[in-house]
Motif scaffolding. Sequence first.
Motif, PDB file in Angstrom:
ATOM      1  N   UNK A 187     -42.320  14.186 -28.107  1.00 26.73           N
ATOM      2  CA  UNK A 187     -42.443  13.885 -26.678  1.00 26.73           C
ATOM      3  C   UNK A 187     -41.713  12.593 -26.341  1.00 26.73           C
ATOM      4  N   UNK A 188     -41.843  11.600 -27.199  1.00 21.75           N
ATOM      5  CA  UNK A 188     -41.134  10.332 -26.978  1.00 21.75           C
ATOM      6  C   UNK A 188     -39.628  10.541 -27.022  1.00 21.75           C
ATOM      7  N   UNK A 189     -39.145  11.329 -27.977  1.00 25.06           N
ATOM      8  CA  UNK A 189     -37.710  11.579 -28.097  1.00 25.06           C
ATOM      9  C   UNK A 189     -37.168  12.256 -26.842  1.00 25.06           C
ATOM     10  N   UNK A 190     -37.897  13.261 -26.349  1.00 19.88           N
ATOM     11  CA  UNK A 190     -37.449  13.960 -25.136  1.00 19.88           C
ATOM     12  C   UNK A 190     -37.427  13.010 -23.948  1.00 19.88           C
ATOM     13  N   UNK A 191     -38.458  12.180 -23.838  1.00 23.47           N
ATOM     14  CA  UNK A 191     -38.544  11.255 -22.710  1.00 23.47           C
ATOM     15  C   UNK A 191     -37.420  10.228 -22.752  1.00 23.47           C
TER      16      UNK A 191
ATOM     17  N   UNK B 188     -32.320   9.865 -34.739  1.00 25.63           N
ATOM     18  CA  UNK B 188     -31.680  10.619 -33.652  1.00 25.63           C
ATOM     19  C   UNK B 188     -31.123   9.648 -32.625  1.00 25.63           C
ATOM     20  N   UNK B 189     -29.848   9.776 -32.354  1.00 21.27           N
ATOM     21  CA  UNK B 189     -29.210   8.937 -31.339  1.00 21.27           C
ATOM     22  C   UNK B 189     -29.717   9.351 -29.953  1.00 21.27           C
TER      23      UNK B 189
ATOM     24  N   UNK C  89     -47.353   8.407 -17.040  1.00 25.03           N
ATOM     25  CA  UNK C  89     -47.697   9.440 -16.051  1.00 25.03           C
ATOM     26  C   UNK C  89     -47.367  10.840 -16.565  1.00 25.03           C
ATOM     27  N   UNK C  90     -46.321  10.953 -17.358  1.00 22.04           N
ATOM     28  CA  UNK C  90     -45.921  12.271 -17.857  1.00 22.04           C
ATOM     29  C   UNK C  90     -46.727  12.697 -19.069  1.00 22.04           C
TER      30      UNK C  90
ATOM     31  N   UNK D 245     -32.345   8.151 -20.302  1.00 20.24           N
ATOM     32  CA  UNK D 245     -30.913   7.841 -20.389  1.00 20.24           C
ATOM     33  C   UNK D 245     -30.163   8.612 -19.315  1.00 20.24           C
ATOM     34  N   UNK D 246     -30.528   9.877 -19.114  1.00 22.03           N
ATOM     35  CA  UNK D 246     -29.886  10.685 -18.069  1.00 22.03           C
ATOM     36  C   UNK D 246     -30.193  10.108 -16.691  1.00 22.03           C
TER      37      UNK D 246
END
Length: 308
Positions: free
Chosen positions: A294-298, A171-172, A130-131, A303-304
């Motif tokens: 975009x995947x990394x940000x998502x 990137x963790x 959706x995003x 997680x948040x």
Amino acid sequence: MQKRSHLPPLQTLRAFETAVRLASFTRAADELALTQGAVSQHVRALEAKLGVSLFVRERGGAVPTQQAHALALQIRQGLNVLERAFDAPMRKHKNAGMRDRAREPVQLTISVLPPFADRWLAPRLGRFARKHPHIELSLRKETTLARLNGHDGVDVALRYGPGTWPGVQAERFMEEEIFPVMSPRYRDGARPRRFADLAHCTLLKHRYQPWEPWFQAVGLDLTEPRGAPVFDDAGKLLDAASDGRGIALARASLVERELAEGRLVRLWKRRVTDIYAHFVVWRADSPKHEAIDALRRWLREEVIRRAG
């Protein structure tokens, strides 16, 4: 006068730790992009330096000794500290102001372990779609380590480990909490009251998720359980625990459904963070860097959301 360091080369330590963790020189060579002979040489060099045998050579391969497991655990913790110390700052996002609908459609193939794909990632993919409707995610559920070399068809990988893989960016995005779980049917629901009571329980073991880090974190003087049922797949490990076959050391990300449905219960509330973590891994020269960003940000957002 400066004292001469007695530490073996970092590459030797990494080769040894990987060989112990994967219980295979061949798998270690694949993960480190080395030859099997090179891994074997590193291990023999370390054995010569210490004056002990760290592997039992058998016809079917090499089996790490208990001393090897103990040493590998310490090395793993040290490598994790080094990785955090030299963790590079995040790159600035490119073209962050571009709107998704103005972008060309992109297909992103993700290599991911089956249990994590089924239990954590797949239930959340609707929010990603959706995003980012212009990005089509294709999951490749596999246990082998994707090379991300442009020839295997994989654009990005989600890996669980120390975060030190040569030739790629890592990137963790999520740390992992580990804790024992059991079925209400195990021993008719009679839970162990103290940590030490685990010594008298059937402990189910994942081949690549040792119990010792949790034992050490809670102050238990126990080693890896011997003669315990061993599983290569974390999903099958949790299924066995749900069936009442014993107590499993679970990762929080993989056991959400069982805990919510009451098929498994968590033993104690002591928080222990695993020495490994979840990483998103990609090639720095990937032509799909915007979709990967975009995947990394998502992933970080999810997680948040999960923590909240």
